[in-house]
Design an enzyme around this catalytic site. Structure first.
Site, PDB file in Angstrom:
ATOM      1  N   CYS A 178       0.843  -1.230  -0.003  1.00  8.30           N
ATOM      2  CA  CYS A 178       0.098   0.010  -0.098  1.00  8.30           C
ATOM      3  C   CYS A 178       0.711   1.305   0.119  1.00  8.30           C
ATOM      4  O   CYS A 178       0.692   2.168  -0.911  1.00  8.30           O
ATOM      5  CB  CYS A 178      -0.960  -0.014   1.128  1.00  8.30           C
ATOM      6  SG  CYS A 178       0.049  -0.568   2.799  1.00  8.30           S
TER       7      CYS A 178
ATOM      8  N   HIS B  55      -3.181   6.351   4.560  1.00 10.10           N
ATOM      9  CA  HIS B  55      -1.900   6.175   4.765  1.00 10.10           C
ATOM     10  C   HIS B  55      -1.155   7.906   4.336  1.00 10.10           C
ATOM     11  O   HIS B  55      -1.616   8.035   3.314  1.00 10.10           O
ATOM     12  CB  HIS B  55      -0.623   5.210   4.388  1.00 10.10           C
ATOM     13  CG  HIS B  55      -1.180   3.941   4.654  1.00 10.10           C
ATOM     14  ND1 HIS B  55      -1.987   3.675   5.620  1.00 10.10           N
ATOM     15  CD2 HIS B  55      -0.637   2.737   4.185  1.00 10.10           C
ATOM     16  CE1 HIS B  55      -1.851   2.209   5.909  1.00 10.10           C
ATOM     17  NE2 HIS B  55      -1.275   1.764   4.914  1.00 10.10           N
TER      18      HIS B  55
END
Ligand code: A2P
Length: 357
Positions: free
Chosen positions: A130, A265
């Site tokens: 990710c 994130h």
């Protein structure tokens, strides 16, 4: 995209699995049939998809015959065993785990960066980590314009990246902490560290992180590796970036940190470009870049925020500014939903590439 395909989701009961189901529906992915697969613990559970109930199957006994595309998101150990089985039974596997990412025979694909690689698959395509996905989506257009010599990245990674149990850990800790608060109590006689420690111990069987995550930052994602003690997550950022960008000369230094944020994130990304690249030019390039949304008028307090990136598809980029401490230096702040572009969305975009052929 007229052809309808038979789809399987391994890890359908998990955080990425749930996001895959949501996005398949949102994008009207052409599904002929859908199978949901997880562990024996979930066998027989029912998952709703598009107004239908689908019964969860046990991976250990599931056959992949008849499945065209199998999305795997049940951890690397399961992928190592069952992805080759699924590919052998005729499915194209799009694997969200780290099991095959660095295998030279397996393409590692971010559709905005190296779509051509997907077509060279031999049954398995790896979906990158990710943190790496969102960084390379932001950096590829700058790389094309000016080259990149070196990247220094620090990540601020949400708990959802560690799965549904990790989300639960933060939720329990927040609730536990709130229950002990009354006005001003924390200032007078409460030792927060001790209190969080007690809450952590009370929930220990359900915890994912090695320490309380509420009110904390943990500079440790994956196990420590090699003599330099970088974490697996940090090394993924190094090696996956080189593979996806198809340039082994790019130097990458990463520090990955888990933060008490539920979704999305964030990353500070410092790059040194090969040729000069002014911040304004970088902004103009990123304003046009596929998959990127430029959010960069800091004086109006407009910059990417994880709270607003959660549940959305773009990779948000802002705080673009010259780094005067090195030649050709640039700083960026990059934020994306780790379950969407960082996992499920990227996997589905890979599948869409395959359907285009
Ligand atoms: P299950 O819910 O049956 O445990 P997350 O990343 O949110 O923790 O989700 C992990 C996913 O991987 C879940 O769907 C989980 O299924 C699945 N999974 C975990 N262990 C296994 C296993 N041994 N076999 C099949 N699926 C597994």
């Amino acid at each position: 995209m007229n052809k309808k395909v038979h789809v399987g989701i391994v890890g359908a009961t998990g955080a990425v699995g749930a996001t895959l189901l949501t996005i398949l529906k949102e994008r009207r992915f052409p599904i002929a049939s859908l199978r949901c697969i997880a562990s024996a613990r979930s066998q027989g559970k029912r998952i709703m998809f598009d107004g239908r109930e689908i019964e969860v199957e046990d991976l250990a006994s599931a056959s992949f015959k008849g499945i065209d595309i199998a999305f795997f998101s049940a951890g690397a150990e399961r992928s190592k065993v069952y992805a080759p089985k699924a590919a052998g039974e005729g499915a194209v596997v799009i694997d969200n785990s780290s099991a095959f990412r660095m295998d030279p025979a397996v393409p590692l694909v971010v559709p905005e960066v190296n779509p051509h690689a997907a077509y060279a698959h031999k049954g398995i395509i790896a979906n990158p980590n990710c943190s790496t996905i969102q960084m390379v989506v932001a950096l590829k257009p700058l790389y094309d314009a000016a080259g990149i010599v070196r990247i220094v990245v620090s990540s601020y990674q949400s708990v959802s990246g560690a799965g549904a149990k990790a989300v639960y850990q933060l939720e329990q800790e927040i609730k536990g902490l709130a229950a002990h608060f009354h006005e001003g109590a924390w200032q007078i006689d409460t030792d927060i560290e001790e209190l969080l420690g007690k809450i952590y111990e009370a929930n220990k069987s359900e915890t994912v992180f090695p320490y309380p995550i509420c009110s904390n930052l943990i500079p440790h994602i994956g196990s420590f590796q090699g003599e330099d003690d970088y974490t697996q997550e940090e090394l993924k950022m190094v090696y996956e970036t080189k593979k996806i960008m198809e340039d082994d000369s790019i130097q990458v230094s990463a520090t990955c940190v888990r933060v008490p944020v539920f979704w999305a994130h964030s990353e500070t990304v410092n790059i040194q470009t090969r040729k000069p690249l002014a911040a304004d030019r970088a902004r103009a390039i990123l304003a046009q870049a596929p998959g990127v949304e430029l959010v960069d008028t800091p004086k109006d307090r407009v910059y990417p925020l994880p709270l607003f990136a959660g549940g959305r598809d773009p990779v948000y980029v802002g705080r673009i500014r010259r780094d005067p401490s090195i030649q050709n230096g640039l700083n960026l702040w990059v934020v994306a939903d780790n379950l969407r572009k960082g996992a499920a969305l990227n996997a589905i975009q890979i599948a869409e590439l395959l359907l285009k052929r």
